[in-house]
Motif scaffolding. Structure first.
Motif, PDB file in Angstrom:
ATOM      1  N   HIS A 196     -21.064 -17.353  -7.721  1.00  0.00           N
ATOM      2  CA  HIS A 196     -20.245 -18.484  -7.252  1.00  0.00           C
ATOM      3  C   HIS A 196     -21.133 -19.373  -6.561  1.00  0.00           C
ATOM      4  O   HIS A 196     -20.574 -20.664  -6.234  1.00  0.00           O
ATOM      5  CB  HIS A 196     -19.324 -17.934  -6.441  1.00  0.00           C
ATOM      6  N   MET A 197     -22.255 -19.094  -6.360  1.00  0.00           N
ATOM      7  CA  MET A 197     -23.474 -20.114  -5.886  1.00  0.00           C
ATOM      8  C   MET A 197     -22.834 -20.641  -4.502  1.00  0.00           C
ATOM      9  O   MET A 197     -22.991 -21.853  -4.147  1.00  0.00           O
ATOM     10  CB  MET A 197     -23.740 -21.256  -6.668  1.00  0.00           C
ATOM     11  N   GLU A 200     -13.040 -15.343 -19.992  1.00  0.00           N
ATOM     12  CA  GLU A 200     -14.239 -14.677 -19.410  1.00  0.00           C
ATOM     13  C   GLU A 200     -14.686 -15.158 -18.110  1.00  0.00           C
ATOM     14  O   GLU A 200     -15.474 -14.654 -17.425  1.00  0.00           O
ATOM     15  CB  GLU A 200     -15.380 -15.151 -20.257  1.00  0.00           C
ATOM     16  N   ALA A 201     -14.008 -16.188 -17.408  1.00  0.00           N
ATOM     17  CA  ALA A 201     -14.488 -16.818 -16.314  1.00  0.00           C
ATOM     18  C   ALA A 201     -13.865 -16.273 -15.176  1.00  0.00           C
ATOM     19  O   ALA A 201     -12.613 -15.535 -15.322  1.00  0.00           O
ATOM     20  CB  ALA A 201     -14.029 -18.389 -16.278  1.00  0.00           C
ATOM     21  N   THR A 231     -21.850 -23.626 -14.706  1.00  0.00           N
ATOM     22  CA  THR A 231     -21.689 -22.268 -14.231  1.00  0.00           C
ATOM     23  C   THR A 231     -20.373 -22.228 -13.076  1.00  0.00           C
ATOM     24  O   THR A 231     -19.490 -21.385 -13.497  1.00  0.00           O
ATOM     25  CB  THR A 231     -22.843 -21.853 -13.129  1.00  0.00           C
ATOM     26  N   VAL A 232     -20.255 -23.398 -12.347  1.00  0.00           N
ATOM     27  CA  VAL A 232     -19.238 -23.228 -11.496  1.00  0.00           C
ATOM     28  C   VAL A 232     -18.436 -24.562 -11.412  1.00  0.00           C
ATOM     29  O   VAL A 232     -18.876 -25.398 -11.403  1.00  0.00           O
ATOM     30  CB  VAL A 232     -19.709 -23.065  -9.922  1.00  0.00           C
ATOM     31  N   LEU A 233     -17.057 -24.423 -11.505  1.00  0.00           N
ATOM     32  CA  LEU A 233     -16.175 -25.605 -11.920  1.00  0.00           C
ATOM     33  C   LEU A 233     -15.173 -25.562 -10.688  1.00  0.00           C
ATOM     34  O   LEU A 233     -14.550 -24.315 -10.456  1.00  0.00           O
ATOM     35  CB  LEU A 233     -15.646 -25.793 -13.018  1.00  0.00           C
ATOM     36  N   MET A 234     -14.594 -26.771 -10.035  1.00  0.00           N
ATOM     37  CA  MET A 234     -13.545 -26.726  -9.212  1.00  0.00           C
ATOM     38  C   MET A 234     -12.544 -27.616  -9.834  1.00  0.00           C
ATOM     39  O   MET A 234     -12.865 -28.741 -10.335  1.00  0.00           O
ATOM     40  CB  MET A 234     -14.124 -27.177  -7.625  1.00  0.00           C
ATOM     41  N   MET A 235     -11.264 -27.385  -9.378  1.00  0.00           N
ATOM     42  CA  MET A 235     -10.299 -27.860 -10.366  1.00  0.00           C
ATOM     43  C   MET A 235      -9.108 -28.239  -9.224  1.00  0.00           C
ATOM     44  O   MET A 235      -8.749 -27.398  -8.323  1.00  0.00           O
ATOM     45  CB  MET A 235      -9.461 -27.249 -11.248  1.00  0.00           C
ATOM     46  N   ASP A 236      -8.518 -29.520  -8.929  1.00  0.00           N
ATOM     47  CA  ASP A 236      -7.481 -29.735  -8.066  1.00  0.00           C
ATOM     48  C   ASP A 236      -6.849 -31.112  -8.566  1.00  0.00           C
ATOM     49  O   ASP A 236      -7.269 -31.645  -9.450  1.00  0.00           O
ATOM     50  CB  ASP A 236      -7.824 -29.805  -6.695  1.00  0.00           C
ATOM     51  N   SER A 237      -5.327 -31.117  -7.825  1.00  0.00           N
ATOM     52  CA  SER A 237      -4.741 -32.437  -8.374  1.00  0.00           C
ATOM     53  C   SER A 237      -4.626 -33.441  -7.163  1.00  0.00           C
ATOM     54  O   SER A 237      -4.506 -32.825  -6.145  1.00  0.00           O
ATOM     55  CB  SER A 237      -3.287 -32.087  -9.045  1.00  0.00           C
ATOM     56  N   THR A 238      -4.698 -34.776  -7.479  1.00  0.00           N
ATOM     57  CA  THR A 238      -4.337 -35.521  -6.321  1.00  0.00           C
ATOM     58  C   THR A 238      -3.157 -36.599  -6.947  1.00  0.00           C
ATOM     59  O   THR A 238      -2.864 -36.526  -8.232  1.00  0.00           O
ATOM     60  CB  THR A 238      -5.574 -36.423  -6.108  1.00  0.00           C
ATOM     61  N   ASN A 250     -22.214 -21.887 -22.941  1.00  0.00           N
ATOM     62  CA  ASN A 250     -21.950 -22.893 -21.884  1.00  0.00           C
ATOM     63  C   ASN A 250     -20.605 -22.607 -21.144  1.00  0.00           C
ATOM     64  O   ASN A 250     -20.234 -23.628 -20.331  1.00  0.00           O
ATOM     65  CB  ASN A 250     -22.023 -24.441 -22.511  1.00  0.00           C
ATOM     66  N   LEU A 251     -19.656 -21.721 -21.342  1.00  0.00           N
ATOM     67  CA  LEU A 251     -18.663 -21.328 -20.720  1.00  0.00           C
ATOM     68  C   LEU A 251     -18.885 -21.303 -19.261  1.00  0.00           C
ATOM     69  O   LEU A 251     -19.794 -20.402 -18.968  1.00  0.00           O
ATOM     70  CB  LEU A 251     -17.915 -20.088 -21.431  1.00  0.00           C
ATOM     71  N   PRO A 252     -17.962 -21.747 -18.298  1.00  0.00           N
ATOM     72  CA  PRO A 252     -18.098 -21.347 -16.816  1.00  0.00           C
ATOM     73  C   PRO A 252     -18.053 -20.077 -16.387  1.00  0.00           C
ATOM     74  O   PRO A 252     -17.169 -19.308 -17.287  1.00  0.00           O
ATOM     75  CB  PRO A 252     -16.833 -22.292 -16.256  1.00  0.00           C
ATOM     76  N   LYS A 253     -18.679 -19.835 -15.481  1.00  0.00           N
ATOM     77  CA  LYS A 253     -18.664 -18.170 -15.030  1.00  0.00           C
ATOM     78  C   LYS A 253     -17.552 -18.164 -13.956  1.00  0.00           C
ATOM     79  O   LYS A 253     -16.965 -17.234 -13.880  1.00  0.00           O
ATOM     80  CB  LYS A 253     -20.084 -17.909 -14.311  1.00  0.00           C
ATOM     81  N   VAL A 254     -17.208 -19.247 -13.232  1.00  0.00           N
ATOM     82  CA  VAL A 254     -16.451 -19.196 -12.062  1.00  0.00           C
ATOM     83  C   VAL A 254     -15.831 -20.340 -12.133  1.00  0.00           C
ATOM     84  O   VAL A 254     -16.396 -21.538 -12.143  1.00  0.00           O
ATOM     85  CB  VAL A 254     -17.244 -18.781 -10.752  1.00  0.00           C
TER      86      VAL A 254
END
Length: 962
Positions: free
Chosen positions: A457-458, A359-360, A275-282, A336-340
């Motif tokens: 977004h929970m 759609e997200a 449902t919710v995914l977070m993305m970032d680079s290090t 199963n596509l993420p919502k946020v």
């Protein structure tokens, strides 16, 4: 003779060792000895020591016999170690072709043969001193036993007091090698491995160098003849990872561009909690400096897990789109596509998300936005002297007003809060314009609660989970200089522990009965069916029932919209009718409390036998020509045997986006991230707030030029700033920015300046700034001067025409020659340049641009000189000219290096360049026409008084301002 003698009979005591040394060693007279040498004996030179002879024959003269040759060697080495020397096996023959025998010698036996080539280090040496000690072992075929005899038991060297440092004595035993390999696989530090070996065996003589060598041999053995990419593919394939990479061809060789991989259990978790995914680079995860793109999610127990990783060659939109496409392939169903999806304010990533997941809802991290606003407020929000309110208190009020804007629950409330924010900040229009144009006008739908709370977004408004995942990964990385295989191994170890923690949380949710929910009808159907975290949310929401009742207007139903859980008004109805909450009233995310392995591949039953595809391939193989057959075969081999890939890792360190970071004090092996801009600003205000004086701080420290026009070594030429901006020695904040010297740049260019780097103010500052931009080291300025001098000599006629006369040309040539050395013969690096050796523009701008094939920009305010651009005189424009800009900032009697953003405005071209450049070089200016027009338009808004350039604009012919 019985071969099973007791240990007491064969042990060597310390007294026996001393006895051997004392009895067998001849007496050697010292340099100042007064002993009388008897007549008739040859007189030895007084400074030549007598040879040493130590006999150890008696300790090896034994009738001991062993069934195994290795046992005999082990016994001999135990005796030698007790005598404090080491034994090596010189020759050994098992007896298959020749007579079985064994020759043991002292480790210092043999004669040193000098190398023909010169040694790399002068500190090298040798252990060999032609020690005559030798033992020989024989095999008796009749008794089938090994026996040892003494050939020569003498030593011509001192016996050591300890065996530390002797390689033979410090060799690892077989069981120690196995332990070493296991510890290496688990990334245990060498110092900890060594201390553990010493604890297990107090008699262990292994050194730290031998531990490092053993670790290296293990890694070489594991990789064998495979290349780095083949080894990585083998690791990924053996552990059943999903992975995919793409390549780029450079100089006829296929190199890695991007690689994406995901653990099979991570894929299972993704399809359960998508449902919710977070993305970032290090960063700082490998020696190639490739950004590591991390995608994280979280479970029903709110445990963060890593979904996938991707090493990217660059952080551009194309790279992110490719990585997100691979992420979409991991989802087994379209439902199963993420919502946020949450990211920081990375424009390339923000543009890539709608292209792959239209759609997200793509939300922006509030934490980073708030920190950026606080940083800007610290720079722009000022108060006048004498006002009652303090500057820090005013900045806090402004930041709280901005947070109220973000927390607006409705659009009407948002409008009211924005008006209040504008009214509070009307004294600082630049700050208001920054907030509105950069944040509110572009991203309010991704930040403000009135729009964000429409999505599930929970409770996630920030990318803190992704940042936390970065920190966990860095704890597994020993340094940032490893290859991709080493980085993957750290990730693999981290994921193993992560899955254990996730499973532990699931187990606790399936076995622990919460006392709060026992014997309550409301939760009766939810126990052990939903996570305890969801139960806690529902219990917290039930406390609002007293205020909201069954009125949905008062409730707001945010719990149902944002979390997928019963809200207060629904709970009120359940309590009123004494009914439990049904499972279908809880979102599916909270009902999964175990790893769910789905066997099916998607919405339809796919034919994974690939019968039709295989038949089509066979048909093409039958009808295609030889070249096409080879191509098909190569592609099939890559699929069938991924470990045979011929792809090479990146050739050089990739160039990520953003300005080049300043040099820091810590070592280059560190994996910790560099401080963000807002951290430097906060630290500055924390340190300086208590020591602020009533006097206003000048924008730049005042340094006056000495009365003498010729600087001396005792009174060196002052610079605008003696030290660059650091945390320990901060410069006062200017009215525009924290960046050093930015007040000496045009105001309209401040948003396009990423950083200004100061250089040493010894009179060579202009050359130093060029060297820092081109070579990364300002101390290479002498090489820049030599290349400029060579360019002038080879193209004299052209530069005489550009400079206008022979005298000016000779002046520039003399300026590039080293100054005459002083009586103390100080080098150019340690001397202060006289005025006639200074870097001058516009004369030298043409030379630098031509020899470096770069665009040279001079940037300054009116008082310090004109703003001009110099292009190469002879070269053809490069494919990406905007990335080849060197900007020199002109401060009072000083030059600095200015880091400009790509695509920023630049000044107009120098008139001499247009007149004397080659035809093929005219394309340089064409690439910057739009940027130069923007610069002229912005310059006109500042009402700058036009300047007239007289002569060459040097110190001999200065600029005249009307």
């Amino acid at each position: 003779m019985d071969s099973r003698r007791t240990k007491a009979q064969n042990s060597v005591t310390e007294g026996e060792i001393n006895e051997v040394v004392e009895v067998r060693r001849p007496v050697v007279l010292g340099l100042f000895a007064t002993a009388i040498v008897p007549s008739g004996q040859p007189r030895s030179p007084p400074n030549v020591p007598q040879p040493i002879e130590i006999d150890t024959s008696s300790h090896f003269a034994t009738d001991r016999e062993e069934n195994d040759r290795d046992e005999l060697i082990k016994w001999a080495r135990s005796v030698s170690q007790s005598l404090r020397f080491a034994i090596i096996v010189r020759r050994s023959d098992s007896g298959e072709k020749r007579k079985a025998q064994l020759v043991l010698e002292c480790e210092r036996s043999g004669k040193y043969v000098p190398a023909k080539k010169k040694l790399k280090s002068d500190t090298s040496g040798t252990r060999k001193c032609e020690c005559p000690f030798r033992l020989r072992g024989y095999y008796n075929k009749a008794t089938k036993l090994w026996r040892l005899t003494v050939v020569n038991g003498m030593h011509n060297h001192e016996l050591d007091k300890g065996l530390e440092g002797h390689l033979v004595a410090g060799r690892l035993k077989p069981q120690e090698k196995e332990f070493m390999d296991e510890m290496t696989r688990n990334a245990v530090a060498p110092k900890n491995i060594l201390s553990t070996l010493k604890e297990r065996d107090p008699e262990n003589k292994t050194s730290a160098k031998q531990v490092y060598n053993a670790r290296h041999r293990y890694r070489v053995k594991m990789r064998a003849s495979m290349t780095e990419m083949q080894h990585l593919c083998k690791k990924l394939d053996d552990n059943k990872y999903y992975y995919k990479y793409r390549t780029v061809v450079e100089d006829g060789v296929e190199h890695l561009q991007d690689i994406f991989f995901a653990h099979p259990r991570s894929i299972t978790l993704l399809n359960s909690f998508h449902t919710v995914l977070m993305m970032d680079s290090t960063y700082k995860t490998s020696k190639y400096k490739m950004p590591l793109f991390e995608i994280v999610g979280y479970t029903s127990t709110e445990k963060t897990f890593n979904v996938a990783f991707a090493w990217l060659s660059n952080e551009k939109e194309d790279n992110f789109i490719w990585a997100l496409q691979q992420l979409r392939c991991l989802l087994r169903r379209e439902t199963n596509l993420p919502k946020v999806i949450l990211t920081d304010r990375d424009l390339a990533l923000m543009n890539a998300i709608p292209a792959v997941f239209p759609e997200a809802a793509a939300l922006v991290c509030r934490f980073h936005v708030k920190k950026n606003v606080r940083t800007k407020a610290a720079e722009l929000v000022k108060v006048r002297d004498g006002e009652k309110v303090k500057a820090a208190d005013m900045r806090e009020r402004v930041c709280l007003a901005f947070e109220d804007v973000l927390d607006s629950s409705t659009e009407a409330e948002y409008t009211e809060n924005v008006m209040a924010f504008r009214k509070l900040c009307k004294r600082w229009p630049k700050f208001v314009r920054y907030v509105e144009e950069t944040i509110l006008d572009t991203d309010k739908e991704k930040l403000v609660s009135a729009w964000v709370d429409k999505y599930m977004h929970m409770g996630n408004h920030t990318t803190n989970r992704a940042e936390s995942a970065h920190g966990v990964l860095k704890s597994y990385l020993t340094d940032g200089l490893g290859d991709l295989v080493k980085g993957w191994e750290s990730i693999h170890r981290m994921l193993g522990n992560q899955f254990t923690q996730v499973q532990t949380e699931f187990g606790q949710n399936m076995s622990v009965y919460g006392h709060t929910y026992r014997k309550k009808t409301l939760y009766s159907t939810l126990m052990f069916k939903v996570s305890r975290r969801a139960m806690r949310y529902i219990h917290t929401e039930s406390k609002r029932v007293e205020f909201t009742g069954m009125d949905s207007m008062k409730c707001g139903c945010l719990m149902r919209t944002n979390y997928g859980l019963p809200c207060a008004c629904l709970i009120a109805k359940k309590l009123h009718h004494n009914r439990p909450i049904r499972l279908d009233e809880v979102y599916k995310h909270w009902k999964i409390i175990c790893f769910q392995d789905e066997e099916v591949g998607g919405d339809v039953e796919d034919d994974y036998a690939c019968t039709a595809e295989w038949q089509a391939i066979q048909e093409r193989l039958r009808t295609a020509d030889v070249s096409m057959k080879n191509e098909i075969r190569d592609q099939l081999r890559k699929i069938a045997y991924p470990t045979t890939t011929d792809v090479e890792p990146p050739t050089t360190n990739v160039k990520s986006k953003g300005a080049k970071k300043k040099k820091v004090v810590r070592g280059t092996r560190s994996t910790s991230r560099d401080k963000s801009r807002w951290e430097h600003v906060e630290e500055y205000f924390t340190e300086t707030q208590a020591s602020q004086s009533s006097k206003p701080s000048p924008s730049i420290p005042s340094h006056s030029r000495p009365s003498s026009s010729q600087p001396t070594a005792s009174n060196p030429m002052p610079t605008v700033s003696e030290a660059p901006l650091t945390v320990s020695n901060p410069l006062p904040l200017t009215s525009s920015s924290q960046i050093f010297g930015i007040n000496h740049m045009p105001k309209f260019m401040h948003p396009f300046i990423e950083d200004i780097i100061n250089v040493d103010g010894d009179g060579y500052c202009g050359y130093r700034a060029v060297a820092l931009a081109q070579r990364g080291n300002e101390d290479d300025f002498e090489l820049i001067r030599c290349n400029m001098s060579r360019e002038l000599r080879l193209n004299k006629d052209m530069y005489v025409a550009i400079f206008g006369c022979e005298e000016r040309y000779q002046y520039i040539c003399d300026a590039l020659l080293p100054p005459s050395r002083t009586r103390q013969r100080t080098s150019i690096r340690n001397s202060v340049a006289p005025m006639d050796k200074w870097f001058t523009l516009p004369d030298m701008g043409h030379i630098v641009a031509t020899i470096l094939d770069r665009v040279v920009v001079q940037l300054s305010i009116l008082q310090n000189g004109p703003c001009e651009t110099f292009f190469p005189l002879r070269s053809i424009p490069s494919p990406n000219p905007s990335s080849r800009v060197i900007c020199l900032g002109a401060l009072p009697d000083h030059y600095v290096l200015v880091k400009l953003k790509v695509g920023c405005p630049i000044p107009k071209s120098n008139k001499s360049w247009k007149q004397y450049c080659a035809k093929q070089s005219l394309g340089w200016e064409d690439s910057f026409i739009a940027a130069q027009h923007r610069f002229e338009e912005m310059m006109s808004t500042e009402n700058v008084v036009p300047i007239q350039i007289v002569g060459a604009g040097s110190r001999e012919t200065p600029l005249v301002i009307d």
